[in-house]
Design an enzyme around this catalytic site. Structure first.
Site, short mmCIF file in Angstrom:
data_model
loop_
_atom_site.label_atom_id
_atom_site.label_comp_id
_atom_site.label_asym_id
_atom_site.label_seq_id
_atom_site.Cartn_x
_atom_site.Cartn_y
_atom_site.Cartn_z
N GLY A 229 0.69 -1.36 0.26
CA GLY A 229 -0.13 0.14 -0.54
C GLY A 229 0.91 1.52 0.31
N GLU A 248 5.46 -2.81 0.73
CA GLU A 248 5.88 -2.70 -0.62
C GLU A 248 4.99 -1.42 -1.18
OE1 GLU A 248 5.33 -1.18 -3.63
OE2 GLU A 248 4.22 -3.03 -4.87
N LEU A 249 5.75 -0.64 -0.91
CA LEU A 249 5.01 0.38 -0.82
C LEU A 249 4.64 1.97 -1.96
CD1 LEU A 249 6.60 1.58 3.16
CD2 LEU A 249 4.19 -0.07 2.07
N CYS A 284 1.88 0.34 -8.89
CA CYS A 284 3.70 0.92 -7.71
C CYS A 284 4.16 0.90 -9.08
CB CYS A 284 3.97 0.11 -7.18
SG CYS A 284 2.30 -0.20 -5.81
N GLU A 378 4.19 9.55 -5.74
CA GLU A 378 3.63 9.03 -6.38
C GLU A 378 2.17 9.55 -7.52
OE1 GLU A 378 2.97 3.80 -6.40
OE2 GLU A 378 2.43 5.06 -5.27
#
Length: 476
Positions: A229, A248-249, A284, A378
């Site tokens: 996230g 996992e960002l 991502c 992001e």
């Protein structure tokens, strides 16, 4: 078609409740179904059941784990259209892409089925000095025990698969919280898991909102938390206590296009367009920053603009649609605001930049200031920026000028440049002659810096969910 309602899963069994949560069609913004929501007592029962299942799961033989995983893969394949339609509706993902994600779901479970019977150890030579004559070492991997998972909205099938399938292969009971905006895919997976011979308590799938998911983070009975996230992951890590944590960002993935790519620009443009705008950029490793050599910059920009303007946007249930909605109107408003901020700071809007509801045009910009949010953060939407470089050193520096480091791409005919990119880019992975959005489900996947800690990819996730246990034997 979707069912009128879906249960959650507690200790392998479907459960209904008085409290429900609506699921919206992300294109029409209308309610299409609802899911049952567990209360705090149910969460406690799920954790207790996972703890109780620790020994049965550890003793569940590798061939039996393999059979469960293969059964799931087969049943997913049989219900491919149902899974794809549910994904298209709940996530707004164009049906072609949704079908592709179902394929990856199947592949991920099949990879895990293969890995489930490969949890091997090693024989160690301990006779490294005369005093150790007659000593021998042996290792094997054993499951950690109960694990907890929190997954995001953008890949509601495959990112669930990347946690669930390795857990089964490793022999770990688990409790999963899928994203509240896209819970159906996980519940369909649970429906098929419930058909199997997994020990009681091996899995629970709880449709919680973030406010009620704290036990999955903080409860010390869990031995690992795996979260995919946003940057809230660092807060979760701080609250997780002594358990292992995999995060996992995301990132703001960059792609270098070297000066020798003039003969290959058609292919380069095709891949950049896909990487930037596939599933409305909500990935991502979506292509967010494109750095092109001065020799080909103008031609690449012209072709990218032309290709972007040709993309067809609309109802994702139609087969000819490439660009569907973002997850909700708030997400589109947020990115639109960032684009406007960059434009007012001097960035040039090349195409796109408009939005209506959850639909945001595929957008390209150049001359973007370094401090702009669309460069530093992001974007997680259909946006990419272009910038030019003259020296390869400058391209490396531009990619590394980021707080993120998940994956990067480089298009080049130079082996020297490819190797330098691999050696010098601060990234978890470097993709040569393709976009950073490339991922195969058996490869290691995870980033550095603010992009997270740990690796996914089936075998690497299994490693995280197991630990090495040593036995030393002395000859007598």
């Amino acid at each position: 078609m979707l069912k009128k309602s879906y249960p959650y899963y507690l200790a392998n069994k479907a459960q209904t409740s008085k409290q429900t949560m609506d699921v919206l069609d992300k294109y029409s913004n209308k309610r299409v179904t609802r899911v049952a929501v567990p209360n705090a007592a149910a969460v406690e029962k799920a954790i207790a059941a996972a703890v109780k299942a620790t020994v049965p799961m550890r003793e569940f033989k590798p061939w039996a784990r393999q059979a469960v995983l293969q059964h799931c893969a087969d049943r997913f394949s049989e219900r491919r259209e149902e899974f794809a339609y549910a994904l298209c509706v709940e996530a707004g993902k164009p049906i072609k892409d949704a079908t592709g994600e179902v394929t990856r779901l199947i592949e991920t479970f099949r990879i895990a089925a293969e890995e489930s019977v490969r949890l091997n150890g090693e024989t160690m030579n301990l006779e490294i000095a005369q005093r150790l004559d007659g000593y021998h070492g042996y290792t094997r991997r054993v499951p950690l025990g109960p694990v907890s998972f929190i997954t995001p909205f953008n890949f509601p099938l495959n990112l669930v698969a990347h946690k669930v399938a390795p857990a089964i292969a490793a022999g770990c009971p688990f409790v999963l919280k899928p994203a509240e905006r896209t819970p159906i895919g996980a519940l369909l997976i649970g429906e098929i898991l419930a058909e199997t011979d997994l020990p009681k308590g091996a899995f629970s799938i709880l449709t919680l909102d973030g406010k009620h998911a704290s036990p999955l983070v903080e409860d010390p009975r869990f031995k690992l938390l795996s979260f995919t996230g946003g940057q809230i992951g660092w807060d979760l890590k701080a609250r997780a206590g002594h358990k292992k944590v995999t995060l996992e960002l995301g990132g703001n993935a960059a792609c270098i296009v070297d000066g020798d790519q003039a003969p290959h620009l058609d292919r380069v443009v095709e891949r950049l367009i896909f990487g930037a705008f596939y599933q409305s950029g909500q990935s991502c490793i979506s292509v967010q920053r494109i750095y092109a050599h001065d020799a080909i910059y103008d031609e690449l920009k012209k072709r990218l603009i032309a290709a972007t303007r040709k993309l067809k946007a609309g109802d994702p249930k139609k087969k000819d649609i490439f660009l569907g909605p973002m997850i909700d109107e708030a997400a589109a408003e947020r990115l639109y605001g960032w684009i406007e901020e960059a434009r007012k700071a001097g960035a040039k809007l090349l195409c796109g930049g408009k939005h209506q509801g959850a639909m945001l045009d595929a957008t390209l910009m150049d001359d973007v200031p370094s401090a702009a949010k669309v460069n530093r953060l992001e974007v997680f939407g259909p946006f990419a920026l272009l910038a030019r470089y003259k020296k390869f050193d400058d391209a490396i520096a531009m990619v590394n000028d980021s707080d993120f480091g998940l994956q990067a791409g480089i298009f080049t005919d130079s082996l020297a440049h490819a190797m330098r990119a691999w050696n010098e880019l601060d990234q978890g992975g470097v993709i040569v002659n393709d976009i950073p959005s490339f991922r195969v489900d058996n490869m290691p996947y995870g980033g550095v810096k603010l992009s997270g800690v740990g690796k996914e990819g089936v075998r690497y996730a299994i490693d995280d969910m197991t630990e090495v246990k040593l036995m030393v034997m002395r000859e007598v």
